[in-house]
Design an enzyme around this catalytic site. Sequence first.
Site, short mmCIF file in Angstrom:
data_model
loop_
_atom_site.label_atom_id
_atom_site.label_comp_id
_atom_site.label_asym_id
_atom_site.label_seq_id
_atom_site.Cartn_x
_atom_site.Cartn_y
_atom_site.Cartn_z
N LEU A 78 69.46 3.71 -183.82
CA LEU A 78 68.81 2.95 -182.75
C LEU A 78 67.32 2.97 -183.05
CD1 LEU A 78 69.06 1.64 -179.80
CD2 LEU A 78 68.29 3.86 -178.99
N HIS A 104 58.68 10.28 -161.88
CA HIS A 104 58.50 10.08 -163.32
C HIS A 104 59.36 11.06 -164.12
CE1 HIS A 104 55.52 7.13 -162.52
NE2 HIS A 104 54.60 7.97 -162.08
N ASP A 163 60.72 0.49 -163.83
CA ASP A 163 59.92 0.48 -162.60
C ASP A 163 60.67 1.14 -161.45
OD1 ASP A 163 57.79 -0.05 -161.00
OD2 ASP A 163 58.11 -2.22 -160.86
C1 FPP Z 1 56.79 2.71 -163.22
O1 FPP Z 1 57.14 3.23 -161.97
C2 FPP Z 1 56.86 3.75 -164.22
C3 FPP Z 1 55.82 4.22 -164.97
C4 FPP Z 1 54.44 3.71 -164.89
C5 FPP Z 1 56.02 5.32 -165.92
C6 FPP Z 1 57.29 5.22 -166.73
C7 FPP Z 1 57.44 6.45 -167.47
C8 FPP Z 1 58.59 7.12 -167.59
C9 FPP Z 1 59.89 6.72 -167.03
C10 FPP Z 1 58.52 8.36 -168.38
C11 FPP Z 1 59.38 8.31 -169.60
C12 FPP Z 1 58.71 7.93 -170.82
C13 FPP Z 1 58.56 8.74 -171.90
C14 FPP Z 1 58.05 8.16 -173.16
C15 FPP Z 1 58.87 10.17 -171.86
P1 FPP Z 1 56.07 3.20 -160.80
O2 FPP Z 1 55.32 4.47 -160.83
O3 FPP Z 1 55.23 1.96 -160.93
O4 FPP Z 1 57.01 3.13 -159.57
P2 FPP Z 1 56.70 2.41 -158.17
O5 FPP Z 1 56.56 0.94 -158.47
O6 FPP Z 1 57.90 2.72 -157.36
O7 FPP Z 1 55.44 3.01 -157.63
#
Ligand code: FPP
Length: 243
Positions: A133, A39, A22
Site C-alpha cells: 500500500l 485526534h 474530519d
Molecule cells: C480534522 O478534524 C482533523 C485534523 C485536523 C487532524 C487529523 C489528524 C489525525 C486523524 C491524526 C492522524 C494522523 C497521523 C499522521 C498520525 P477537526 O479537528 O477539524 O474536527 P472538527 O471539524 O470536528 O472540529
Amino acid sequence: MTEAGLNLPPERIPRHIAIIMDGNGRWAKKRGLPRIFGHRQGTENLRRIIRACVTFGVQYLTIYAFSTENWGRPQEELSGLMQLFHEAFANEIGELIREGVKIQHIGQREGMGADLLEKIDQAVERSKDNRRLILSVGLNYGGRNEIMHAVRKIVAAGVPAEAITEKTISANLFTAGTPDPDLVIRTSGEYRVSNFLIWQSAYAEWDFPETLWPDFGAEELRASIERYAKRDRRFGKLSENNP
Ligand code: FPP
C-alpha cells in the site's frame, strides 16, 4: 485483520482513495473531552483504515493529516497534534513498514519541525521498496501551496513556457509518481474541498459520509467503496453504457 475483502470486480475497486479525516473535534466535544482526545481516537482509526485498504485491495491511500491552514488553530491543539505526529512516526510506523506499507510525505517542508521531518524522512527511506500500500501523508499540505511549489520548480528548471503541459505540472507536484485519486472521502458531513488535492482530484468521485472520522471504520469504508462502484465515471465524455 478481521474484515473480509470486497465482493466487487477489481476494476470497480478504487485504486487510489484520498481521505479528509474530519470530525475529530466534534467527536471529542460530544463526549465532553478536549479536542486532542478526538485526534488520538482519529489516529487509532487511521490504523484501522490503513489495514482495511490493504484487505480491500486499494493500492494508494492519501490522507490529509495537517493543512497549511491548520497552523491557525490554538497553540494547545497545535502542540497536541505535533506530539501525536511525532509519536505516530516514532512508535507506530515500524509495524506498518513491516506490513509492506510505503510511506510518502506530501506537503511543504519549510515550517515543519526538524525533528518531525527527520522521523518522516527515515520512514520514507526505510519503506521505499514497499509496494503493498502506498500511503501518502499530507502534513503541512495545501493544494495551492503545492501548485505554487510546482511552478517555482518548473521556472527554476528553465522549462520554456510553450513546453509546459499538464503532465509537466503533475510531475512537479508533491504527489509526482502517484496516480490521481479515484475516490475522495470527506467524513463528518462537511461538503468542502478545503485545498486538498485540488489539481489531482479534477476527475475524482467524491463521497461525503456523515460519520465523524474516529467512527469511520472498515465497514463505513466498505460502504463508501460500494457507493463508488455504482458510479458511472465519464471523465467529461459520454457513458460507455449510453453512448
Ligand atoms: C480534522 O478534524 C482533523 C485534523 C485536523 C487532524 C487529523 C489528524 C489525525 C486523524 C491524526 C492522524 C494522523 C497521523 C499522521 C498520525 P477537526 O479537528 O477539524 O474536527 P472538527 O471539524 O470536528 O472540529
